[in-house]
Motif scaffolding. Structure first.
Motif, short mmCIF file in Angstrom:
data_model
loop_
_atom_site.label_atom_id
_atom_site.label_comp_id
_atom_site.label_asym_id
_atom_site.label_seq_id
_atom_site.Cartn_x
_atom_site.Cartn_y
_atom_site.Cartn_z
N GLU A 139 0.86 -1.24 -0.01
CA GLU A 139 0.06 0.17 -0.11
C GLU A 139 0.77 1.30 -0.06
O GLU A 139 1.81 1.43 0.76
CB GLU A 139 -1.08 0.08 1.22
N VAL A 140 0.28 2.23 -0.81
CA VAL A 140 1.25 3.28 -0.87
C VAL A 140 0.16 4.63 -0.69
O VAL A 140 -0.95 4.50 -1.57
CB VAL A 140 1.98 3.45 -2.30
N ARG A 141 0.46 5.73 0.03
CA ARG A 141 -0.28 7.00 0.13
C ARG A 141 0.31 7.87 -1.04
O ARG A 141 1.49 8.07 -0.89
CB ARG A 141 -0.20 7.57 1.39
N LEU A 142 -0.75 8.50 -1.65
CA LEU A 142 -0.51 9.27 -2.76
C LEU A 142 -0.46 10.66 -2.14
O LEU A 142 -1.38 10.94 -1.44
CB LEU A 142 -1.32 9.11 -4.17
N THR A 143 0.22 11.73 -2.74
CA THR A 143 0.23 12.99 -2.25
C THR A 143 0.09 13.84 -3.42
O THR A 143 0.25 13.51 -4.64
CB THR A 143 1.37 13.49 -1.59
N PRO A 144 -0.25 15.25 -3.23
CA PRO A 144 -0.51 16.21 -4.26
C PRO A 144 0.65 16.26 -5.30
O PRO A 144 1.84 16.69 -4.63
CB PRO A 144 -0.99 17.64 -3.59
N GLY A 145 0.62 16.37 -6.53
CA GLY A 145 1.71 16.48 -7.39
C GLY A 145 1.69 17.97 -7.62
O GLY A 145 2.64 18.49 -8.53
N ASN A 146 0.77 18.88 -7.53
CA ASN A 146 0.84 20.50 -7.61
C ASN A 146 0.07 21.15 -6.94
O ASN A 146 -0.65 20.38 -5.98
CB ASN A 146 0.14 20.31 -9.02
N LEU A 147 -0.12 22.37 -6.81
CA LEU A 147 -0.72 23.12 -5.79
C LEU A 147 -2.15 22.98 -5.75
O LEU A 147 -2.73 23.00 -4.82
CB LEU A 147 -0.43 24.52 -5.96
N GLU A 148 -2.86 22.56 -6.97
CA GLU A 148 -4.24 22.49 -7.05
C GLU A 148 -4.88 21.20 -6.62
O GLU A 148 -5.91 20.76 -6.41
CB GLU A 148 -4.96 22.95 -8.35
#
Length: 169
Positions: free
Chosen positions: A75-84
């Motif tokens: 399992e991997v937690r994804l995080t925002p790749g841009n400000l929006e």
């Protein structure tokens, strides 16, 4: 006065057409909104050897976090790749003992209970390529011989130039 009765049916037709067009637009609107809200996911590369690394991305979630999971890497937690936060990104390393085959990667918006998207990941047989990052393929004996000949020629030319300088000095 006969022109007045003819104008009435055309107004009715116009109103009927407007009502029909409005009905079509209202009926199509939920489909368009639902389609725009559905997330899409990707795994890159789509084929990897055991021990190799993959990039994970998810768009259209509407949340700032998501989870990607697979029996190939956990399992991997994804995080925002841009400000929006329109794109969520992450990376995973495929288990070194993973067997060759197709694995399902599940992406879940906002964690447990959110919208879900699945994609396929192909695990190829063999180990992960090391060295130059896998950018160099296999070398044929002909290419190895050509490289050795060029290196020997360059070395011989350098020795010849140095010896010639020492005789003239």
């Amino acid at each position: 006065m006969p022109a007045t009765p003819l104008a009435q049916p055309s107004k009715r037709r116009l109103l009927g057409r407007v009502a029909a067009a409005t009905l079509v637009l209202v009926a199509a609107a939920p489909v368009t909104v639902a389609h725009a809200a559905s997330p899409s996911a990707g795994v890159s590369p789509t084929a990897v050897a055991p021990g190799g690394r993959v990039s994970l991305n998810l768009t259209g979630c509407g949340t700032k976090t998501a989870l990607a999971s697979s029996t190939a890497f956990g399992e991997v937690r994804l995080t925002p790749g841009n400000l929006e936060a329109t794109t969520l990104v992450g990376g995973a390393t495929v288990y070194g003992n993973a067997t060759a085959g197709v694995y399902t990667v599940s992406f879940e918006c906002g964690g447990s209970g959110g919208q879900r998207v699945t994609v396929a990941l192909q695990v190829s047989p063999g180990g992960a390529r090391g060295g130059l990052g896998g950018s160099v393929g296999t070398a044929s004996p002909g290419l190895i011989a050509l490289g050795g000949t060029l290196a020997a020629g360059a070395l011989g030319t350098g020795v010849w130039i140095l010896r010639r300088r020492s005789r003239t000095a």
